[in-house]
Design a protein around this motif. Structure first.
Motif, PDB file in Angstrom:
ATOM      1  N   VAL A 101      39.036  19.107 -13.200  1.00  0.00           N
ATOM      2  CA  VAL A 101      38.538  18.053 -14.077  1.00  0.00           C
ATOM      3  C   VAL A 101      38.296  18.697 -15.436  1.00  0.00           C
ATOM      4  N   VAL A 102      38.528  17.922 -16.476  1.00  0.00           N
ATOM      5  CA  VAL A 102      38.293  18.375 -17.834  1.00  0.00           C
ATOM      6  C   VAL A 102      37.206  17.485 -18.425  1.00  0.00           C
ATOM      7  N   ILE A 103      36.200  18.121 -19.015  1.00  0.00           N
ATOM      8  CA  ILE A 103      35.141  17.375 -19.695  1.00  0.00           C
ATOM      9  C   ILE A 103      35.458  17.386 -21.185  1.00  0.00           C
ATOM     10  N   CYS A 104      35.522  16.178 -21.751  1.00  0.00           N
ATOM     11  CA  CYS A 104      35.870  16.013 -23.166  1.00  0.00           C
ATOM     12  C   CYS A 104      34.719  15.362 -23.923  1.00  0.00           C
ATOM     13  N   TYR A 105      34.644  15.670 -25.205  1.00  0.00           N
ATOM     14  CA  TYR A 105      33.702  15.011 -26.105  1.00  0.00           C
ATOM     15  C   TYR A 105      34.429  13.864 -26.784  1.00  0.00           C
ATOM     16  N   ASP A 106      33.896  12.640 -26.636  1.00  0.00           N
ATOM     17  CA  ASP A 106      34.432  11.466 -27.297  1.00  0.00           C
ATOM     18  C   ASP A 106      33.494  11.121 -28.448  1.00  0.00           C
ATOM     19  N   PRO A 107      33.936  11.316 -29.696  1.00  0.00           N
ATOM     20  CA  PRO A 107      33.042  11.108 -30.834  1.00  0.00           C
ATOM     21  C   PRO A 107      32.684   9.644 -31.106  1.00  0.00           C
ATOM     22  N   ASP A 108      33.471   8.708 -30.543  1.00  0.00           N
ATOM     23  CA  ASP A 108      33.190   7.292 -30.780  1.00  0.00           C
ATOM     24  C   ASP A 108      33.772   6.475 -29.642  1.00  0.00           C
ATOM     25  N   THR A 109      32.929   6.062 -28.716  1.00  0.00           N
ATOM     26  CA  THR A 109      33.383   5.326 -27.543  1.00  0.00           C
ATOM     27  C   THR A 109      33.809   3.902 -27.854  1.00  0.00           C
ATOM     28  N   THR A 110      33.590   3.444 -29.082  1.00  0.00           N
ATOM     29  CA  THR A 110      33.953   2.070 -29.432  1.00  0.00           C
ATOM     30  C   THR A 110      35.400   1.951 -29.911  1.00  0.00           C
ATOM     31  N   GLY A 111      36.105   3.048 -30.017  1.00  0.00           N
ATOM     32  CA  GLY A 111      37.501   3.009 -30.475  1.00  0.00           C
ATOM     33  C   GLY A 111      38.118   4.376 -30.381  1.00  0.00           C
ATOM     34  N   GLY A 112      39.315   4.505 -30.875  1.00  0.00           N
ATOM     35  CA  GLY A 112      39.973   5.801 -30.868  1.00  0.00           C
ATOM     36  C   GLY A 112      40.988   5.947 -29.753  1.00  0.00           C
ATOM     37  N   THR A 113      41.561   7.125 -29.696  1.00  0.00           N
ATOM     38  CA  THR A 113      42.605   7.423 -28.719  1.00  0.00           C
ATOM     39  C   THR A 113      42.317   8.777 -28.083  1.00  0.00           C
ATOM     40  N   ASP A 114      43.186   9.192 -27.168  1.00  0.00           N
ATOM     41  CA  ASP A 114      43.043  10.500 -26.544  1.00  0.00           C
ATOM     42  C   ASP A 114      43.142  11.626 -27.567  1.00  0.00           C
ATOM     43  N   ALA A 115      43.775  11.377 -28.696  1.00  0.00           N
ATOM     44  CA  ALA A 115      43.867  12.394 -29.750  1.00  0.00           C
ATOM     45  C   ALA A 115      42.497  12.675 -30.370  1.00  0.00           C
ATOM     46  N   ASP A 116      41.537  11.758 -30.187  1.00  0.00           N
ATOM     47  CA  ASP A 116      40.182  11.944 -30.714  1.00  0.00           C
ATOM     48  C   ASP A 116      39.279  12.706 -29.742  1.00  0.00           C
ATOM     49  N   LEU A 117      39.671  12.799 -28.469  1.00  0.00           N
ATOM     50  CA  LEU A 117      38.842  13.447 -27.468  1.00  0.00           C
ATOM     51  C   LEU A 117      39.036  14.963 -27.516  1.00  0.00           C
ATOM     52  N   VAL A 118      37.934  15.685 -27.683  1.00  0.00           N
ATOM     53  CA  VAL A 118      37.957  17.142 -27.787  1.00  0.00           C
ATOM     54  C   VAL A 118      37.696  17.728 -26.397  1.00  0.00           C
ATOM     55  N   PRO A 119      38.668  18.450 -25.828  1.00  0.00           N
ATOM     56  CA  PRO A 119      38.430  19.060 -24.517  1.00  0.00           C
ATOM     57  C   PRO A 119      37.423  20.209 -24.655  1.00  0.00           C
ATOM     58  N   LEU A 120      36.373  20.163 -23.837  1.00  0.00           N
ATOM     59  CA  LEU A 120      35.327  21.181 -23.906  1.00  0.00           C
ATOM     60  C   LEU A 120      35.467  22.214 -22.792  1.00  0.00           C
ATOM     61  N   THR A 121      35.460  21.726 -21.545  1.00  0.00           N
ATOM     62  CA  THR A 121      35.496  22.640 -20.406  1.00  0.00           C
ATOM     63  C   THR A 121      36.452  22.133 -19.338  1.00  0.00           C
ATOM     64  N   LYS A 122      36.992  23.075 -18.577  1.00  0.00           N
ATOM     65  CA  LYS A 122      37.850  22.754 -17.427  1.00  0.00           C
ATOM     66  C   LYS A 122      37.199  23.359 -16.193  1.00  0.00           C
ATOM     67  N   HIS A 123      37.145  22.570 -15.132  1.00  0.00           N
ATOM     68  CA  HIS A 123      36.512  22.996 -13.890  1.00  0.00           C
ATOM     69  C   HIS A 123      37.524  22.865 -12.751  1.00  0.00           C
ATOM     70  N   ASP A 124      37.705  23.935 -11.993  1.00  0.00           N
ATOM     71  CA  ASP A 124      38.580  23.874 -10.830  1.00  0.00           C
ATOM     72  C   ASP A 124      37.921  23.030  -9.754  1.00  0.00           C
ATOM     73  N   VAL A 125      38.629  21.997  -9.291  1.00  0.00           N
ATOM     74  CA  VAL A 125      38.153  21.106  -8.245  1.00  0.00           C
ATOM     75  C   VAL A 125      39.350  20.781  -7.367  1.00  0.00           C
ATOM     76  N   THR A 126      39.271  21.114  -6.091  1.00  0.00           N
ATOM     77  CA  THR A 126      40.366  20.827  -5.181  1.00  0.00           C
ATOM     78  C   THR A 126      39.977  19.631  -4.323  1.00  0.00           C
ATOM     79  N   MET A 127      40.753  18.541  -4.433  1.00  0.00           N
ATOM     80  CA  MET A 127      40.448  17.346  -3.667  1.00  0.00           C
ATOM     81  C   MET A 127      41.692  16.506  -3.482  1.00  0.00           C
ATOM     82  N   THR A 128      41.921  16.075  -2.241  1.00  0.00           N
ATOM     83  CA  THR A 128      42.993  15.134  -1.940  1.00  0.00           C
ATOM     84  C   THR A 128      42.346  13.813  -1.569  1.00  0.00           C
ATOM     85  N   PRO A 129      42.468  12.798  -2.420  1.00  0.00           N
ATOM     86  CA  PRO A 129      41.834  11.509  -2.145  1.00  0.00           C
ATOM     87  C   PRO A 129      42.337  10.913  -0.830  1.00  0.00           C
TER      88      PRO A 129
END
Length: 148
Positions: A101-129
């Motif tokens: 999973v990647v945790i991103c900072y979204d500077p404005d949840t009322t608009g924008g695109t994925d290009a606005d989301l700043v990736p902060l951290t990546k966490h290894d998570v193994t899961m098969t739904p």
């Protein structure tokens, strides 16, 4: 705890997790096992759009989650900054297996695109739904300290 901090977030992690803007949030994005790139490659992405335009794929069936109860505070006793959030649950999780999973900072949840989301951290998570609920326990998703 984070497996990597993205280069773009180095030195900014404590600021972003303090949620300084009016409509900002931290967003958790599940990443599929298939096609996931090495940490040495992933850490160089500067926004979520670029990360997802590469070989790594978002697991869209489970969906993104907005982190709740985010705390970001100095810990003078241990000489560090702790960043935490409430656990995240996907109800009746389905779709392709995830490896991170990647945790991103979204500077404005009322608009924008994925290009606005700043990736902060990546966490290894193994899961098969498999249709069961899946809860990801978060305990200090990141810590920042000096190397003095």
């Amino acid at each position: 705890m984070a497996n990597i901090v993205f280069n773009i977030a180095l030195g900014r992690l404590a600021y972003y997790t303090s949620l300084p803007a009016t409509n900002d949030a931290l967003i958790m994005v599940p990443i599929e096992t298939s096609g996931i790139v090495a940490d040495s490659v992933m850490r160089d992405y500067d926004d979520l759009a670029t990360l997802l335009a590469g070989a790594s794929n978002e697991q869209t069936t489970m969906g993104r989650k907005t982190l709740a109860s985010v705390t970001s505070a100095v810990d003078d006793t241990n000489d560090r900054w702790n960043m935490d959030a409430a656990d995240v649950t996907w109800t009746a999780a389905s779709g392709n297996a995830i490896s991170a999973v990647v945790i991103c900072y979204d500077p404005d949840t009322t608009g924008g695109t994925d290009a606005d989301l700043v990736p902060l951290t990546k966490h290894d998570v193994t899961m098969t739904p498999d249709g069961s609920d899946f809860t990801l326990t978060i305990s200090d998703f990141a810590r920042a300290s000096s190397a003095a």
